[in-house]
Design a protein around this motif. Structure first.
Motif, PDB file in Angstrom:
ATOM      1  N   ILE A 174      37.189  40.539  41.180  1.00  0.00           N
ATOM      2  CA  ILE A 174      37.678  39.537  40.222  1.00  0.00           C
ATOM      3  C   ILE A 174      36.570  38.542  39.893  1.00  0.00           C
ATOM      4  O   ILE A 174      36.296  38.251  38.735  1.00  0.00           O
ATOM      5  CB  ILE A 174      38.919  38.808  40.774  1.00  0.00           C
ATOM      6  N   LYS A 175      35.931  38.019  40.916  1.00  0.00           N
ATOM      7  CA  LYS A 175      34.873  37.017  40.722  1.00  0.00           C
ATOM      8  C   LYS A 175      33.709  37.588  39.903  1.00  0.00           C
ATOM      9  O   LYS A 175      33.163  36.913  39.039  1.00  0.00           O
ATOM     10  CB  LYS A 175      34.376  36.521  42.078  1.00  0.00           C
ATOM     11  N   SER A 188      37.716  35.883  31.351  1.00  0.00           N
ATOM     12  CA  SER A 188      38.737  34.943  30.882  1.00  0.00           C
ATOM     13  C   SER A 188      40.132  35.478  31.173  1.00  0.00           C
ATOM     14  O   SER A 188      40.323  36.679  31.323  1.00  0.00           O
ATOM     15  CB  SER A 188      38.599  34.668  29.383  1.00  0.00           C
ATOM     16  N   ILE A 189      41.079  34.530  31.257  1.00  0.00           N
ATOM     17  CA  ILE A 189      42.482  34.877  31.497  1.00  0.00           C
ATOM     18  C   ILE A 189      43.342  33.985  30.605  1.00  0.00           C
ATOM     19  O   ILE A 189      43.198  32.762  30.624  1.00  0.00           O
ATOM     20  CB  ILE A 189      42.887  34.643  32.962  1.00  0.00           C
ATOM     21  N   GLU A 190      44.214  34.604  29.836  1.00  0.00           N
ATOM     22  CA  GLU A 190      45.171  33.890  28.996  1.00  0.00           C
ATOM     23  C   GLU A 190      46.545  34.507  29.236  1.00  0.00           C
ATOM     24  O   GLU A 190      46.653  35.627  29.720  1.00  0.00           O
ATOM     25  CB  GLU A 190      44.800  34.016  27.513  1.00  0.00           C
ATOM     26  N   ILE A 203      44.714  33.896  39.871  1.00  0.00           N
ATOM     27  CA  ILE A 203      43.540  34.741  39.578  1.00  0.00           C
ATOM     28  C   ILE A 203      42.355  33.862  39.173  1.00  0.00           C
ATOM     29  O   ILE A 203      41.221  34.106  39.603  1.00  0.00           O
ATOM     30  CB  ILE A 203      43.870  35.797  38.492  1.00  0.00           C
ATOM     31  N   LYS A 204      42.610  32.829  38.400  1.00  0.00           N
ATOM     32  CA  LYS A 204      41.526  31.900  37.995  1.00  0.00           C
ATOM     33  C   LYS A 204      40.880  31.227  39.210  1.00  0.00           C
ATOM     34  O   LYS A 204      39.683  31.019  39.247  1.00  0.00           O
ATOM     35  CB  LYS A 204      42.039  30.840  37.030  1.00  0.00           C
ATOM     36  N   THR A 208      38.181  33.341  40.513  1.00  0.00           N
ATOM     37  CA  THR A 208      36.988  33.464  39.664  1.00  0.00           C
ATOM     38  C   THR A 208      36.114  32.221  39.728  1.00  0.00           C
ATOM     39  O   THR A 208      34.919  32.292  39.463  1.00  0.00           O
ATOM     40  CB  THR A 208      37.356  33.736  38.190  1.00  0.00           C
ATOM     41  N   ILE A 209      36.669  31.080  40.096  1.00  0.00           N
ATOM     42  CA  ILE A 209      35.916  29.812  40.134  1.00  0.00           C
ATOM     43  C   ILE A 209      35.126  29.670  41.432  1.00  0.00           C
ATOM     44  O   ILE A 209      34.092  29.024  41.478  1.00  0.00           O
ATOM     45  CB  ILE A 209      36.871  28.613  39.943  1.00  0.00           C
ATOM     46  N   GLN A 210      35.570  30.268  42.517  1.00  0.00           N
ATOM     47  CA  GLN A 210      34.929  30.087  43.831  1.00  0.00           C
ATOM     48  C   GLN A 210      33.456  30.372  43.803  1.00  0.00           C
ATOM     49  O   GLN A 210      32.918  31.154  43.166  1.00  0.00           O
ATOM     50  CB  GLN A 210      35.589  30.989  44.876  1.00  0.00           C
TER      51      GLN A 210
END
Length: 149
Positions: free
Chosen positions: A78-79, A84-86, A143-144, A147-149
């Motif tokens: 995932i990372k 993007s996720i919407e 999920i976001k 991805t930020i980590q």
């Protein structure tokens, strides 16, 4: 290019009995990837492929993972691949690097999240169907976070 090639490797080992690195390299070259045996060797190590007996033939496969191992791999995929996720109603639209949607969708599916009904992946887009429209933003945020980590 590495993710696209590795995604193709996963596809090839699922649909073919591949016994050697040379055989895998030849199949990748036939698919338009210009690879050497050394590149294939690194990919096998990176993907942590193992040899398993399938119908009397020792061939490459994904190893069996524990839930903890799967969670770590899921987070890494995932990372590394999602851009993007919407969400709208009860669906998520997840964009990935080109050629990575199938691998990312597989990672999501392997989590057996009971609030997700299923995923559909293209080349760089995943559609995720959630059980309700109230759950979509919650799942998107989870999920976001990865991805930020």
């Amino acid at each position: 290019m590495r993710y696209t090639r590795q995604n193709k490797i996963l596809e090839l080992i699922k649909t073919n009995k591949i016994e050697t690195q040379q055989q895998l390299a030849e199949m990748l070259n036939a698919e338009g990837f210009n690879v050497t045996q050394a590149t294939v060797s690194r990919d096998i190590k990176n993907l942590m492929l193992v040899k398993q007996n399938r119908g009397g033939v020792s061939c490459y496969a994904l190893p069996a993972y524990s839930k903890e191992d799967t969670n770590i791999k899921f987070q890494r995929i995932i990372k590394d691949t999602i851009t993007s996720i919407e969400y709208a109603e009860n669906m998520l639209v997840i964009k990935t690097l080109s050629g990575c949607a199938g691998t990312a969708a597989e990672a999501i599916d392997m989590q057996n999240i009971d609030t997700i009904l299923g995923t559909i992946a293209g080349d760089n887009t995943i559609f995720v169907v959630c059980k309700s429209k109230e759950l979509a933003p919650i799942i998107a945020e989870e999920i976001k976070k990865v991805t930020i980590q």
